[in-house]
Enzyme design. Structure first.
Site, mmCIF file in Angstrom:
data_model
loop_
_atom_site.group_PDB
_atom_site.id
_atom_site.type_symbol
_atom_site.label_atom_id
_atom_site.label_comp_id
_atom_site.label_asym_id
_atom_site.label_seq_id
_atom_site.Cartn_x
_atom_site.Cartn_y
_atom_site.Cartn_z
ATOM 1 N N ASP A 149 45.728 20.339 42.249
ATOM 2 C CA ASP A 149 44.551 19.607 42.614
ATOM 3 C C ASP A 149 43.726 19.847 43.964
ATOM 4 O OD1 ASP A 149 42.756 17.719 41.257
ATOM 5 O OD2 ASP A 149 43.943 16.450 40.789
ATOM 6 N N ASP A 209 35.812 16.502 36.303
ATOM 7 C CA ASP A 209 36.708 16.094 35.214
ATOM 8 C C ASP A 209 35.857 15.731 33.911
ATOM 9 O OD1 ASP A 209 38.650 16.321 36.875
ATOM 10 O OD2 ASP A 209 39.125 14.102 37.185
#
Length: 471
Positions: A149, A209
């Protein structure tokens, strides 16, 4: 009022030939599996992973290709005195090696998570500056996949070069362990990842996202339209928002390195059946990873029958690895409650000489839509055999598992799973070469030169076809 967009792109050699050397030999087709984040977030445990894997296997989904079980954030309790990551003993009492061994013994692959920052997105220890220790931790625990991430990155972004080197550090560390580990970047497309990702990774997120909304705008996902170089990716991005950002990026993906449009929202939230079909079809068509984001113990029959649609999965797993291209896009006047409304046509070549075609209706009403061979084979020269041939049309959703059968499978009727395609026994490539009907859908007609392919597409829905040279 209509606005029209027609794509004329300079295609890279990767896009033309579908060939990209995988930097580590992995990712020859887009990865398939399950990730806990969309449904469970930090509520993770050893039991959740192992029970989910057992359920995926029982449902026949493992043998359709969903083999990566990916543990997302919140699994760690810190570092030991030697600086190595430590798994939370309350959540994982037997350790990560036990989880890996259980999954491997049942023919799954094990994925874990970290961040290229001081902390992970949920505030657990990150791997920035600790790449070698953490890569060795993953290798020691027999991990097969790393989702990496972008949170708490200490401001180390702003140019492609800065981000490239930050993510390359973990790529080098993983390779140094000697264990093959699929490397999945999750840096939200920041700093034009699609230009440099394939040299160091197997897939890369290209946007903020996803959320289980088809068109709804959200201020937390500030970029829309075709803003592929978004300076603040955000999150809660709708399916159409992400798809439109991905439209120009296909030329930078291929075998060994894939644009990742984020996990699948099929069975998550309140998408309609038509929206779920369109979502799954388009992710498959642009060769995004197919990662289940739902609770597989709580799937409704219609969502299960989407995840198990072999004819659509075969498009995603096609061995030439060329993502489909958006050929045209119109805005339409019948906008939905959020003021969104558009229609699109996408097309892409397949390994065996077939072609995949999608007519996507992002408007608020069912409508007639059409296309022609000239549009489908938009890169072909006039007089090309593709334009002068007749093509058989196969509806890729026509042989979908009915809800009664899907309910029987969900009810643990193992006999019912016998109808499903088994890619463990026979790869999608081999099944296509042997004309396995489950991989082609149903023939509904033919398209000859100068003719028009006409269909009716539901609101927020899709018509999805495989074209084959007429027999």
């Amino acid at each position: 009022m209509f606005a029209f967009y027609f794509l004329t792109a300079c295609i890279s050699l990767k896009g033309v030939f579908g060939v990209s050397p995988s930097y580590n030999g992995l990712g020859l087709t887009p990865q398939m599996g399950w990730d806990n984040w969309n449904t469970f977030a930090c509520d993770v445990s050893e039991q959740l992973l192992l029970d989910t894997a057992d359920r995926i296997s029982d449902l026949g989904l493992k043998d359709m290709g969903y083999k990566y079980i990916i543990l997302d954030d919140c699994w760690s309790s810190g570092r030991d005195s030697d600086g190595f990551l430590v798994a939370d003993e309350q959540k994982f009492p037997n350790g990560m090696g036990h989880v890996a061994d259980h999954l491997h013994n049942n023919s799954f692959l094990f994925g874990m998570y970290s961040s290229a920052g001081e902390y992970t997105c949920a505030g657990y220890p990150g791997s920035l500056g600790r790449e070698e220790e953490d890569a060795q931790f993953f290798a020691n625990n027999r991990v097969d996949y790393l989702k990496y991430d972008n949170c708490y990155n200490k401001g180390q972004f702003g140019t492609p070069e800065i981000s490239y080197h930050r993510y390359k550090a973990m790529s080098d560390a993983l390779n140094k362990t000697g264990r093959p580990i699929f490397y999945s970047l999750c840096n939200w497309g920041q700093d034009l990842t699609f230009y440099w990702g394939s040299g160091i990774a197997n897939s890369w997120r290209m946007s903020g996202d996803v959320t289980a909304e088809f068109t709804r705008p959200d201020s937390r996902c500030p970029c829309d339209g075709d803003e592929y170089d978004c300076k603040y990716a955000g999150f809660h991005c709708s399916i159409m928002n992400i798809l439109n950002k991905a439209a120009p990026m296909g030329q930078n993906a291929g075998v060994g390195g894939w644009n990742d449009l984020d996990n699948l929202e099929v069975g998550v939230g309140n998408l309609t059946d038509d929206e779920e079909k369109a979502h799954f079809s388009m992710w498959a068509m642009v060769k995004s990873p197919l990662i289940i984001g739902a609770n597989v113990n709580n799937l409704k029959a219609s969502s299960y029958s989407i995840y198990s649609q072999a004819s659509v999965i075969a498009i995603n797993q096609d061995s030439n690895g060329i993502p489909a291209t958006r050929v045209w896009r119109y805005y339409v006047s019948d906008t939905d409650e959020y003021g969104q409304g558009e229609i699109q046509m996408w097309s892409g070549p397949l390994d065996n000489g077939d072609q995949v075609v999608a007519l996507l209706n992002g408007g608020s009403v069912s409508r007639p839509m059409n296309t022609t061979l000239e549009e489908i084979f938009f890169d072909s020269n006039l007089g090309s055999k593709k334009l002068t041939s007749t093509w058989d049309i196969y509806d890729l959703w026509a042989n979908r598992v009915d809800n009664s059968t899907a309910s029987a499978i969900l009810g643990r009727n193992k006999t019912a799973t016998g109808i499903l395609y088994n890619a463990t026994e026979q790869s999608y490539k081999d099944g296509l070469s042997k004309n396995d009907t489950r991989l082609f859908g149903q023939k509904i007609g033919s398209l000859s030169p100068n003719a028009i392919l006409n269909t009716t597409v539901p609101a927020h829905g899709i018509a999805f076809y495989r074209l084959r040279p007429s027999s």
